[in-house]
Motif scaffolding. Structure first.
Motif, mmCIF file in Angstrom:
data_model
loop_
_atom_site.group_PDB
_atom_site.id
_atom_site.type_symbol
_atom_site.label_atom_id
_atom_site.label_comp_id
_atom_site.label_asym_id
_atom_site.label_seq_id
_atom_site.Cartn_x
_atom_site.Cartn_y
_atom_site.Cartn_z
ATOM 1 N N ARG A 190 10.440 6.539 -7.040
ATOM 2 C CA ARG A 190 10.366 5.452 -6.074
ATOM 3 C C ARG A 190 9.971 6.017 -4.712
ATOM 4 O O ARG A 190 10.220 7.185 -4.416
ATOM 5 C CB ARG A 190 11.705 4.736 -5.952
ATOM 6 N N ALA A 191 9.365 5.170 -3.909
ATOM 7 C CA ALA A 191 8.995 5.579 -2.555
ATOM 8 C C ALA A 191 9.330 4.459 -1.587
ATOM 9 O O ALA A 191 8.743 3.368 -1.666
ATOM 10 C CB ALA A 191 7.511 5.928 -2.474
ATOM 11 N N ASP A 192 10.290 4.713 -0.700
ATOM 12 C CA ASP A 192 10.560 3.756 0.370
ATOM 13 C C ASP A 192 9.452 3.894 1.420
ATOM 14 O O ASP A 192 8.579 4.770 1.306
ATOM 15 C CB ASP A 192 11.953 3.975 0.958
ATOM 16 N N PRO A 193 9.432 3.035 2.445
ATOM 17 C CA PRO A 193 8.336 3.115 3.433
ATOM 18 C C PRO A 193 8.178 4.476 4.093
ATOM 19 O O PRO A 193 7.055 4.935 4.327
ATOM 20 C CB PRO A 193 8.716 2.034 4.451
ATOM 21 N N GLY B 77 0.746 0.963 3.358
ATOM 22 C CA GLY B 77 0.842 -0.393 3.886
ATOM 23 C C GLY B 77 1.474 -1.390 2.933
ATOM 24 O O GLY B 77 1.520 -2.584 3.239
ATOM 25 N N GLY B 78 1.920 -0.910 1.785
ATOM 26 C CA GLY B 78 2.619 -1.790 0.858
ATOM 27 C C GLY B 78 1.862 -2.159 -0.392
ATOM 28 O O GLY B 78 2.392 -2.881 -1.246
ATOM 29 N N ARG B 79 0.631 -1.682 -0.521
ATOM 30 C CA ARG B 79 -0.141 -1.986 -1.727
ATOM 31 C C ARG B 79 0.340 -1.128 -2.890
ATOM 32 O O ARG B 79 1.002 -0.107 -2.709
ATOM 33 C CB ARG B 79 -1.637 -1.729 -1.477
ATOM 34 N N ALA B 80 -0.040 -1.524 -4.117
ATOM 35 C CA ALA B 80 0.336 -0.776 -5.318
ATOM 36 C C ALA B 80 -0.270 0.628 -5.265
ATOM 37 O O ALA B 80 -1.316 0.861 -4.647
ATOM 38 C CB ALA B 80 -0.128 -1.512 -6.568
ATOM 39 N N VAL B 81 0.379 1.555 -5.950
ATOM 40 C CA VAL B 81 -0.043 2.955 -5.942
ATOM 41 C C VAL B 81 -1.146 3.226 -6.959
ATOM 42 O O VAL B 81 -1.700 4.329 -7.009
ATOM 43 C CB VAL B 81 1.181 3.872 -6.198
ATOM 44 N N SER B 82 -1.506 2.241 -7.774
ATOM 45 C CA SER B 82 -2.435 2.474 -8.883
ATOM 46 C C SER B 82 -3.794 2.983 -8.426
ATOM 47 O O SER B 82 -4.383 3.873 -9.055
ATOM 48 C CB SER B 82 -2.606 1.201 -9.717
#
Length: 210
Positions: free
Chosen positions: A36-39, A107-112
């Motif tokens: 997991r990665a918080d901001p 910025g909050g987008r998916a990591v894919s």
């Protein structure tokens, strides 16, 4: 004839490949939900990816501008660097793709997209470096004088991020390589490493978790 000392370039090659592999594995773990990665962590991952991309860009640009001409002057028709230069022309768009995807992730987008971009970049870098070391390093050792190589290495300094590259050397140099570098650089290197290690290790823990 004394042969050129390729220790430095070998370490940088190993570091580029190694950090791309680590970032790729991290992005894939995040994509699969294994991490997991918080901001704060996402921002740190993005900054680290940007630093890696910056170091790779600096390396291949300096090869084009400084290293390749030295090899061509020394080896003449014994070397053809065209395909390696073509690889370099493919790198900048891939590096920018990683940067854009990393910023989107922060910025909050998916990591894919970041994972996909890192896979593509990592595969190209692996192939490029393996080919360069297999074909070009023997040419350097055969045709380029040690003096010319040392002069060339001095002209490579500047323009990159010396703190980041110092951290790379500290992580990726073997004990034998580090001993060799310390002999060449003197006590200043040990002092710089001592000063840099705490912040680098904190950064590694935040980005990679270890």
């Amino acid at each position: 004839m004394e042969t050129p000392d390729l220790t430095g370039i070998r370490i940088i090659h190993r570091a580029m490949r190694g950090d791309l592999h680590r970032l790729r594995a991290l992005a894939e773990d995040l994509e699969a939900g294994r991490q997991r990665a918080d901001p704060a962590r996402a921002a740190a991952i993005t900054r680290y990816a940007e630093d890696v991309c910056g170091a790779i860009h600096h390396h291949h640009s300096r090869e084009d501008e400084i290293v390749w001409p030295v090899i061509e002057r020394s080896a003449g028709t014994a070397v053809d660097l065209a395909d390696l230069s073509d690889d370099h022309s493919e790198l900048d768009p891939l590096l920018e793709r990683v940067r854009v995807a990393a910023r989107a992730f922060a910025g909050g987008r998916a990591v894919s997209e970041l994972a996909a971009a890192l896979r593509t970049l990592s595969e190209l870098i692996d192939e490029h470096i393996e080919e360069e070391e297999r074909r070009i390093f023997p040419v350097i050792e055969k045709y380029v004088s040690a003096a010319d190589w040392k002069t060339m290495e001095k002209s490579l300094k500047g323009g990159g991020d010396p703190r980041f590259e110092l951290a790379w050397v500290d992580r990726y140099a073997s004990p034998e390589e580090m001993a060799h570098i310390r002999r060449l650089a003197g006590p200043v290197l040990s002092l710089l490493l001592t000063l840099a290690r705490p912040s680098y290790r904190r950064r590694q823990r935040l980005v990679f978790g270890s």
